[in-house]
Write an enzyme that holds these catalytic residues in place. Structure first.
Site, PDB file in Angstrom:
ATOM      1  N   GLY A   1      35.561 104.888 -66.037  1.00 29.68           N
ATOM      2  CA  GLY A   1      34.200 105.434 -66.100  1.00 29.68           C
ATOM      3  C   GLY A   1      33.634 105.074 -64.749  1.00 29.68           C
ATOM      4  O   GLY A   1      33.585 103.913 -64.427  1.00 29.68           O
ATOM      5  N   THR A   2      33.188 106.010 -63.981  1.00 30.24           N
ATOM      6  CA  THR A   2      33.329 105.816 -62.546  1.00 30.24           C
ATOM      7  C   THR A   2      32.292 106.554 -61.738  1.00 30.24           C
ATOM      8  O   THR A   2      31.595 107.422 -62.244  1.00 30.24           O
ATOM      9  CB  THR A   2      34.716 106.406 -62.202  1.00 30.24           C
ATOM     10  OG1 THR A   2      35.615 105.353 -62.137  1.00 30.24           O
ATOM     11  CG2 THR A   2      34.755 107.202 -60.944  1.00 30.24           C
TER      12      THR A   2
END
Lengths: 237, 226
Positions: free
Chosen positions: B24-25
């Site tokens: 998750g970035t």
């Protein structure tokens, strides 16, 4: 006419950590409010003082915490001014009885499938000794020397158990809590580095202004700086 | 399902399997004068636990081409391994460096043909002799788009406006790097699934040049001051 039921938390706060030290109780919590995965607000206090003598802190749904605080403040005021006893003597609300009152409230709400979605930490100093307890959304209570809610239960409790001594000074207690909060900031996606400390002693409650944790040594190990995604690495982690 | 079961099941809106690790970035790639700057945060999470707070999401596919990974860590690692391998083979067979377009379309093929099994959103960016610096984004379904600049990952929604406003083509590489770090730090501030340190790579005819910004030196954040 259908009643509302809380089904999932929307706006949340993460861990609250606390321990008893020599002369009082110290709590710590960050001041981040999350909206799902989004960081919504960075300066929201999640610990309040009741009557300047009892500390209440909570993780979980923030609206439920606000409601609990409102009810508790009203209760404390009512007891201080309108109860029959208050006509004759000063008998302010005790932390332990507030803790038990919250237990009853939380249990009743959960039995109707409409819980206050919180883990509430209650701290006070009365009759010459510290009180620290926690009530969860099911109405379960614990009275302990070290408590931690949310992620803190997994990450901070081992640290607290290892370092806890009944004769901790305030400085040592503070250092231990800051260490716990630092670990939580590194490893909890919903935590921030801006925290608040709150203490309750025989002289009452003090809640600090929010301040940033010291991260100066947290990111400079060579193994962290070394890139592993390059052709000579393992293809990235 | 009874209400009581609902009470314990509220946080399952991820599409990953139980225990699967996700990047998750925040990832982005900004073309600049003579090349391209790629940038990423370093948080890899399993649900709300940070499995790796100093990950490297910038993977080298060939000497001048990098890939920014977002989505499932396992899926993106497997994909980049394959593309790296195929590009290497391509270089040996043709005797020259691959173009960014080739790398991007190779990646697209792999994702498109396995779209039901994969969860990967990548940005392929780099430098080649034919087109100079270029940026391709490949979305979850396998659509490959060449863009003037690209952002990806859960944190990208917070900075699309910022970059729409501040990005200019043909920026000086140092300015592009600074803008990438600024945008990345704003995303890391607001997105719970992004955080840690900022890694950037500048790609041009001279090769790859890495940079590391520690969590304490972020241009903005980790919390806003208000």
């Amino acid at each position: 006419m259908s009643k509302q039921h809380t089904t999932r938390p929307i706006t949340t706060g993460t861990s609250v950590v606390g321990l008893v030290y020599d002369g009082g109780v110290l709590l710590a919590a960050d001041t981040l409010l999350s909206y799902g995965s989004m960081a919504k607000s960075f300066n929201t206090p999640r610990m309040v003082s009741i009557d300047e003598r009892i500390l209440l802190g909570a993780s979980g749904e923030y609206s439920d915490f606000q409601e609990v605080v409102q009810k508790v403040k009203a209760l404390a005021l009512e007891q201080k001014t309108q109860s029959m006893e208050s006509l004759y003597e000063d008998r302010p609300l005790s932390a332990k009885s507030l803790w038990n009152y919250l237990r009853a409230v939380m249990y009743q709400k959960r039995s109707k499938f409409n819980p206050f979605w919180n883990d509430v930490v209650v701290a006070g100093y009365e009759n010459g000794s510290s009180f620290l307890g926690v009530v969860d959304k099911l109405g379960t209570t614990l009275q302990e020397n070290c408590v931690a809610t949310g992620f803190g239960a997994y990450l901070a409790m081992p640290l607290l158990r290892e370092q806890y001594r009944p004769d901790l000074s305030e400085g040592e207690a503070r250092a231990l809590l800051e260490d716990c909060m630092k670990v939580l900031f590194y490893r909890d996606c919903r935590a921030s580095a801006r925290i608040q400390l709150a203490k309750v002693t025989a002289d009452g409650c003090i809640i600090s202004e929010p301040y940033e944790l010291d991260q100066s040594t947290g990111w400079n190990a060579p193994s962290m700086i070394r890139p592993v995604g390059d052709l000579d690495g393992d293809g990235g982690w | 399902m009874t209400d009581l079961q609902h009470l314990s099941r509220y946080e399952n809106d991820h599409h990953l399997k139980d225990g699967e690790v996700s990047t998750g970035t925040t990832i982005l790639a900004l073309p600049c004068k003579g090349g391209v700057v790629v940038c990423a945060d370093s948080r890899t999470s399993t649900g709300t636990y940070v499995a790796n707070r100093v990950s490297d999401k910038l993977v080298q596919l060939s000497e001048y081409i990098y890939c920014c990974r977002s989505g499932s860590a396992a899926d993106t690692q497997a994909l980049t391994d394959y593309v790296h391998y195929f590009l290497n083979q391509w270089s040996l067979e043709t005797g020259r460096e691959p173009t960014v377009k080739t790398a991007a379309h190779l990646m697209r093929r792999l994702i498109y043909q396995n779209k039901d099994a994969l969860q990967a959103g990548v940005i392929v960016a780099g430098w080649d002799e034919v087109h100079g610096g270029s940026v391709y984004t490949i979305t979850l379904g396998g659509s490959c788009l060449q863009l003037p600049f690209a952002t990806g990952g859960s944190g990208s929604i917070f900075i699309q406006g910022l970059l729409d406003s501040e990005y200019k083509p043909d920026m000086d590489p140092a300015a592009a790097r600074a803008l990438a770090k600024k945008a990345c730090s704003h995303a890391m501030c607001r997105d719970g699934s992004s955080g840690g340190v900022i890694r950037t790579v500048l790609l041009n005819k001279d090769g790859a040049n890495r940079d590391y910004t520690a969590g304490v030196d972020l241009p903005f954040g980790p919390s806003a001051v208000w």
